[in-house]
Structures are given as structure tokens and as C-alpha cells.
Design an enzyme around this catalytic site. Structure first.
Site, short mmCIF file in Angstrom:
data_model
loop_
_atom_site.label_atom_id
_atom_site.label_comp_id
_atom_site.label_asym_id
_atom_site.label_seq_id
_atom_site.Cartn_x
_atom_site.Cartn_y
_atom_site.Cartn_z
CE1 TYR A 1 -12.98 -44.13 23.77
CE2 TYR A 1 -11.20 -44.60 24.94
CZ TYR A 1 -12.01 -43.80 24.37
OH TYR A 1 -11.10 -42.42 23.91
CG HIS B 1 -4.85 -43.43 24.69
ND1 HIS B 1 -6.22 -43.80 25.13
CD2 HIS B 1 -4.67 -44.49 24.08
CE1 HIS B 1 -6.68 -44.61 24.69
NE2 HIS B 1 -5.65 -45.30 24.05
CG ASP C 1 -7.04 -40.75 27.94
OD1 ASP C 1 -8.48 -40.46 27.72
OD2 ASP C 1 -6.47 -41.18 27.26
CG ASP D 1 -8.61 -43.93 28.33
OD1 ASP D 1 -8.07 -43.25 29.09
OD2 ASP D 1 -8.69 -43.57 26.92
CG ASP E 1 -12.36 -47.25 11.96
OD1 ASP E 1 -11.51 -48.24 12.15
OD2 ASP E 1 -12.03 -45.86 11.62
CG HIS F 1 -5.18 -38.34 21.25
ND1 HIS F 1 -4.11 -38.68 21.88
CD2 HIS F 1 -6.34 -39.22 21.67
CE1 HIS F 1 -4.10 -39.63 22.83
NE2 HIS F 1 -5.58 -39.94 22.82
C1 X5A Z 1 -9.54 -39.86 23.87
C2 X5A Z 1 -8.88 -41.19 23.49
C3 X5A Z 1 -7.77 -43.00 21.89
C4 X5A Z 1 -7.58 -43.16 20.71
C5 X5A Z 1 -7.09 -44.55 20.47
C6 X5A Z 1 -6.70 -44.74 18.92
N1 X5A Z 1 -8.37 -41.47 22.24
N2 X5A Z 1 -6.16 -46.21 18.95
O1 X5A Z 1 -9.08 -41.78 24.76
ZN ZN Z 2 -7.50 -42.22 25.95
#
Ligand code: X5A
Ligand code: ZN
Length: 678
Positions: A307, A176, A174, A267, A22, A137
Site C-alpha cells: 500500500y 497479513h 504478504d 505490505d 471508508d 484473505h
Molecule cells: C491483501 C491485504 C489487507 C486487509 C487489511 C484490513 N489485505 N485491515 O493486504
Molecule cells: Zn496484506
């Protein structure tokens, strides 16, 4: 007073992994945890922390935030085969189940709660939990974005319930948007949620309207949700610091939390394939240092995303080192926020104007054009990365960043002095400090005479002055030789002593020395060569000074009722200081000071983010009642004491605004609005 830093890590949480292919989820790998922990070991940080074991959270604890339906689905995946796991996973946006995911997610929540307990009980001052799966999230009824249970949100509810907390700050750095956390606390004024995130005008995942700056909270929670959307990739150290100075920190100090929890995703750091930002690991030391000044130091840092394994692990180490109280490394890169960042900062300040006292005098006359402006910008600039040079898109870049970081970290790491603070042993008050302080032997008279020969010769004729100069120079030498990080000296001739110390530092080879004078003092040194930047905080207007970007007079009288100095320090002094990037900070406290002990403590605490935390404090002998507080701030042994927050008057807000307008071309970190033609 609590001391020590907790570290929570449990290898069990590396068993949660993706079992099929994935491309969306394959970056959330077990090595994120193990490589971070390995790097912490390599820097000998693990052994300096208090090990706190993780535990599985109870079902009741998970139900503090999640629905029983959600819990049951998660529970049921434990006995599923791969095909069934894949099928349930498909019900969510970017999530994967493994037979051990439920167990790991309970450990992640439990680890977070254990950290809250360790901090709230006073067992430690602060700490970090390395957990997987991440949480921000995750929503009441759904897994999302690699998150099953919302670790941080559950921790906030738990802290409210168990410790009766009324104000909790969640800082989500973060890259996001933690939309899950936003949904959970949207209507809750007891939890202030701050998130910055890659947004690109809603193009970037999760592409929600409610991630924009105008989502300020609902009902009673209005004003307690702060979204700072980044509309371009490539944001770097200066953009993040500007966001802290001009948005998060002033609100956070006004909110006055009892506990701070960080949704600590890395990230947002350089090299990350998701974030595509440019911030280097040391910026996380600064961010951590700033949030350590809140809530009497009660701080829980919980891992979220991140990441790029090298970038992630170096940034985690920066965070933990700072939690431990080590000196803050110098920030690198040009110190000027980009236009797009300034625009976002301006927008969120405007959106929050009616909810925060320090913002109430903001000029928002530009507001009616805002939405059209954003649209225009978007159209005019279809390539989101044009403003920033580097954009990381492929594996080559990932490797490049790895090499860059390998070198970069060697450059910014420096030996930590075993003793942080130097002083001479003439005053009893400093002896009360609960940590080792280095008592410096005074330099002998002939040596001092040699040191100051050529300048200020008449001063050293007097024996008393000579002695005090001797001790200051001795302390300064220890700082210059990196034997100690900072030092305190008292002096009968404060301004002369400082003048000599500045000269000495410049002769030593320092290119930039920041000097902050507090009080009525004659300022001797010339600042023409740019090697010294003076900020003079005084009650009386300083007349007859040449207008120079290296001499700034800040007329400020601290409110008698409490500390109204926050907006001046955050909105002016820190941005100027970070723009300048000093090699050393000298802070002199003289007679007729217009700041009380709380304002002075604030100054000392926050300026430790600069010059690798090198600070020389020179206190006039009539002002030794501030010694104890200054010493406490410098050794970092006690919680910061800044007194009661008092909002600044309109007159004071205007004063800052005028200074900002005057100096923002020279000191670019002052920029927080685009309307003045920057
Ligand atoms: C915790 C976090 C990122 C999800 C990305 C999905 N989630 N495209 O960094
Ligand atoms: Zn994130």
C-alpha cells in the site's frame, strides 16, 4: 528447458475502486497496479517479459474453492447501485464492492490461472501476475480483507486437477496472515502453506488464535501449514532472510514441490502503513531468488497487498528483475535478526519438529516454558516497537520513505552485464551452453608476471601454471570491471590460483571476499586482516588451523544416496555468508572433494544471492566433470539440479548445531534460538 518470464497485467483491473469513504479500505487503490506497471516500464522490464493476456475465470474454476452461494452474491453485485453495494460490502470484514468488482475478480483469478498454464506448459519458466482484487484473505464462503476470490488457492486446486500435481508450495510473504488460504488447505497435505505475518501476540488484524505458530494443519494436513508470527513491527531484511534460512527453505526443499506459487504482498516492505516493517525492496530480489531454486524453477508470483506505492512498485520491479535472471543486488543493513524474530523462528521450528525430518533432532527442552515466556515478554514490553528504531505512523513518514527509496534505489541499481558468464575457450564442455558466454583472451605472460610480482614468484616460473593463472586473472578482471557477472576457469594448481585471485581482489579494493574451498587443498592465503573469509568443506578434519572467525572448516561427506547437504548450506553456509556480506565469492573445487555434483550445484545456485551475484569458480583440472553443472548454475540457463533430498543423520545435524553455537556471536544470521543466551 523452459525459459522466459511471463508478465500479466490488464488495465481493466484498475476499475475496481472504493466509491464511498471508508478509512479501513481506502488504501486498496487502482494506482497500486498502474504505478507498479509504470515502474516496470521505466526499468525496461516489461519489454523483456513475455506478455500473457489475462482472461476471466470460468464459474467452474471459481467453484474449485468457493461455494456457489458466495459466487452468486458476487455475481449479483454487478447491477447494484451504490447504496446496495455498500450494504453487501458491510456483510464482510474489510471489503468493498464496485459494479465492476465481480468482473475484475474473475480477471484476477483468470490471470493467475493463465500464469499457471504458461509455467506448467513450459511456455515460460516463471512469471508474475499483477492483479486486483487480491486473494489470500478470501474464504470458501466469504470476502475478507480486500479479497473476493482466493486467486492463489484456486490456482493451486487448478494445478492439481489439470496437471495432476501432488505437491504445491504456497509462499505468502504478504504482511497479513492469509487465513483464507490456511482454511482452504488446512487438511490438505498436497499443499504446503507458509505465511509470515504481523501478529503482535494476536493484537494485529485479523487477530486470530489460528495465525500463531502452533497452527500446523489438521488431520492429514498436519505439518503442512507453517505460520511465522511477527510479534513486533519493524522487522527488516535480516529477519526475513533468517526466516527463509531457518524455517521456510529447509522445509521447502524437504517437501520438494512441483510448483511454487507466491502470495506476493509487498505490505511487508518498508513504508507500508499496514505492515510497519522495515524490509527494503532488494530483499524481495533475494526472496525471489531463493524460491526460484525450488520446483525446477517453476514459479508463479501473484500480487496480494502492498500500500505504499513507491515501496510497492520498487519491490515489484526487484521481483521481476530476479525472475528474469538478472544479478541479485546486495542486501543492505546490519545482518542480524532481532530477538523477537529469533524467538518466533525458534517457536515455529519447535512446533514442526515432529513433521519434518531435518528438524527431528531439534532440542525442544525449552518448550514447556514457551507460552509463559511469550506472556512475560508481552507484559514486559507493552510498546511493540521499542526494539526497532523506526516506526512509520503518518503521512510525513510516508513521504520520508519515498525520498529514502528514491536515493536508495539509485545506490543499489547497477548496469546489468549483457553477458553473464566468462570462461576461457580451452574446454569443449562449456561450449555446449545454450547462452552467450564470454570467452576471455588470456593475459600475456609478462603481464601476469607483473600482476603476481612480489608474491608466489616461484609458481609463475612454470609455464603451465603461468598460463592457467593468466586465464583466471583475465576472468577475474572482467568480473571486477563488471563486464561479466561471474566466470569459470580450470586450473592445474587450484589453491595457488585462488590465492593469487584473492590477493588480486583485495588489492583491487574489495574489503570482503568469501572463499569456499571444496576438497583436499592446502590453503595458502592468510585471513588475518578479515578481508577474506574461508569456508573449507572437506572430508578430513583440518588440524593445526588457528581458531579464527575467518577460517571455518566444515567436515562433510555428501551421502552417496542423494543430497543431504541442504541443511548445511541453508542452516550454516548461507547465514555465515549473508552475515559477512562479501563483495566477491570465490568457489574452488579441488581433488578428493566430499561433495557430489548435486551438492556443488546447490552451493553455486544459492551463493548467487551474495556479492551482486559475482562468483569466480576455479575448478582443479582433475575435476572437470563438474564443469558443466557449475557452468549451468552460473549462466542460470537451466533449472537447478540438486538431486534427491536425503535427510541428514543425527551426527550431521549435531555438527551444524555445534558450528552454529561456535560462530553465532560473530555471524549473527546463524541465530535461530534464544535459549543460548543471545
Ligand atoms: C491483501 C491485504 C489487507 C486487509 C487489511 C484490513 N489485505 N485491515 O493486504
Ligand atoms: Zn496484506
Amino acid at each position: 528447458m523452459a525459459s522466459g518470464t511471463a508478465l500479466i497485467y490488464d488495465e481493466e483491473m484498475t476499475t475496481h475502486k472504493l466509491l464511498w469513504s471508508d478509512p479501513v479500505c481506502d488504501i486498496e487503490v487502482p494506482e497500486r497496479l498502474s504505478s507498479s506497471y509504470d515502474q516496470l516500464k521505466r526499468y525496461h522490464l516489461v519489454e523483456r517479459c513475455v506478455h500473457v493476456p489475462a482472461r476471466e475465470a470460468s464459474q467452474e474454476e471459481i467453484l474449485l474453492v468457493h461455494s456457489s452461494e458466495h459466487l452468486e452474491v458476487a455475481k449479483s453485485t454487478q447491477t447494484m447501485n451504490e447504496e446496495e453495494l455498500k450494504k453487501v460490502s458491510g456483510n464482510y470484514d474489510a471489503f468493498f464492492f464496485h459494479p465492476n468488482t465481480y468482473c475484475c475478480a474473475r480477471l484476477a483469478v483468470g490471470a493467475t490461472l493463465e500464469l499457471v498454464d504458461a509455467v506448467m506448459s513450459g511456455k515460460v519458466r516463471n512469471g508474475m501476475a499483477l492483479v486486483r482484487p487480491p486473494g489470500h484473505h478470501s474464504q470458501r464462503n466469504a470476502a475478507n480483507g480486500f479479497c473476493l476470490f482466493n486467486n492463489v488457492a484456486i490456482a493451486a486446486e487448478y494445478a492439481k486437477l489439470k496437471y495432476g500435481l501432488q505437491r504445491i508450495l504456497i509462499v505468502d510473504w504478504d504482511v497479513h496472515h492469509g487465513q483464507g488460504t490456511q482454511y482452504i488447505f488446512e487438511e490438505d497435505p498436497s499443499v504446503l502453506y507458509f505465511s509470515w505475518h504481523r501478529y503482535e501476540h494476536q493484537e494485529f488484524w485479523p487477530s486470530l488464535k489460528e495465525s500463531d505458530y502452533d497452527a500446523v494443519g489438521l488431520g492429514k494436513g498436519k505439518g503442512f501449514n507453517i505460520n511465522l508470527p511477527w510479534n513486533k513491527v519493524g522487522m527488516g531484511n535480516s529477519d526475513y532472510l533468517a526466516a527463509f534460512f531457518h524455517v521456510l527453505l529447509p522445509m521447502a526443499f524437504e517437501f520438494d514441490p512441483e510448483l511454487v506459487i507466491v502470495s506476493s504482498g509487498y505490505d511487508s516492505g518498508i513504508g507500508d502503513p499496514e505492515g510497519q516493517m522495515n524490509a527494503t525492496p532488494e530483499v524481495f530480489a533475494h526472496l525471489t531468488h531463493f524460491v526460484m531454486q525450488l520446483a525446477n524453477g517453476k514459479l508463479c508470483v501473484i500480487l496480494e497487498g502492498g500500500y505504499h506505492l513507491k515501496s510497492l512498485s520498487e519491490s515489484v520491479c526487484m521481483t521481476v528483475r530476479t525472475l528474469l535472471g538478472d544479478p541479485v543486488p546486495q542486501i543492505t543493513g546490519e545482518m542480524a535478526p532481532c530477538l523477537s524474530a529469533v524467538e518466533s523462528i525458534q517457536n515455529v521450528r519447535a512446533a514442526h519438529k515432529s513433521y519434518w525430518k531435518w528438524l527431528m533432532y531439534e532440542d525442544t527442552s525449552f518448550l514447556q516454558n514457551l507460552s509463559t515466556k511469550s506472556l512475560l515478554l508481552k507484559k514486559a514490553n507493552p510498546n511493540p516497537s521499542t526494539e526497532h528504531e523506526s516506526k512509520i505512523t503518518n503521512n510525513d513518514e510516508t513521504v520520508k520513505v519515498e525520498r529514502f527509496l528514491e536515493l536508495h534505489m539509485k545506490n543499489i541499481l547497477f548496469p546489468v552485464p549483457p553477458i553473464k558468464t566468462a570462461t576461457t575457450d580451452s574446454r569443449g564442455s562449456v561450449h555446449l551452453l545454450p547462452v552467450p558466454v564470454h570467452f576471455v583472451k588470456e593475459i600475456d605472460k609478462t603481464e601476469i608476471k607483473a600482476l603476481v610480482s612480489g608474491f608466489y614468484a616461484d609458481i609463475v616460473k612454470e609455464d603451465k601454471n603461468l598460463l592457467s593463472l593468466g586465464s583466471i586473472l583475465a576472468i577475474l578482471d572482467k568480473i571486477l570491471k563488471k563486464e561479466v557477472c561471474n566466470g569459470i576457469a580450470e586450473s592445474p594448481t587450484c589453491s595457488v590460483s585462488v590465492a593469487v585471485a584473492l590477493r588480486h581482489s583485495v588489492r583491487f579494493g574489495f574489503q570482503r571476499v568469501l572463499c569456499i574451498f571444496v576438497g583436499d587443498m592446502e590453503i595458502i592465503p592468510n585471513t588475518e586482516d578479515g578481508k577474506i573469509l574461508m569456508i573449507h568443506i572437506c572430508e578430513k578434519e583440518q588440524s593445526g588451523k588457528t581458531r579464527s572467525k575467518h577460517y571455518i572448516s566444515l567436515n562433510w561427506k555428501e551421502d552417496a544416496e542423494g543430497n543431504d547437504f541442504f541443511p548445511a548450506v541453508l542452516g550454516f553456509i548461507l547465514p555465515v555468508a549473508y552475515s559477512y556480506q562479501p563483495n566477491l565469492t570465490v568457489i574452488a573445487v579441488g581433488p578428493n572433494r566430499s561433495l557430489g555434483i548435486s551438492g556443488i550445484s546447490l552451493l553455486f545456485s544459492l551463493l548467487q544471492g551474495l556479492a551482486e551475484s559475482r562468483i569466480l569458480a576455479v575448478i582443479k583440472d582433475t575435476e572437470i566433470n563438474v564443469m558443466q553443472s557449475v557452468a549451468k548454475a552460473l549462466v542460470g540457463a537451466s533449472a537447478p539440479q540438486f538431486g534427491v533430498y536425503v535427510p541428514p543423520t543425527q551426527e550431521k545435524v549435531n555438527k551444524i548445531k555445534i558450528l552454529r553455537d561456535q560462530f553465532q556471536q560473530e555471524w549473527k544470521m546463524l541465530q535461530c534460538s534464544v535459549k543460548d543466551g543471545i
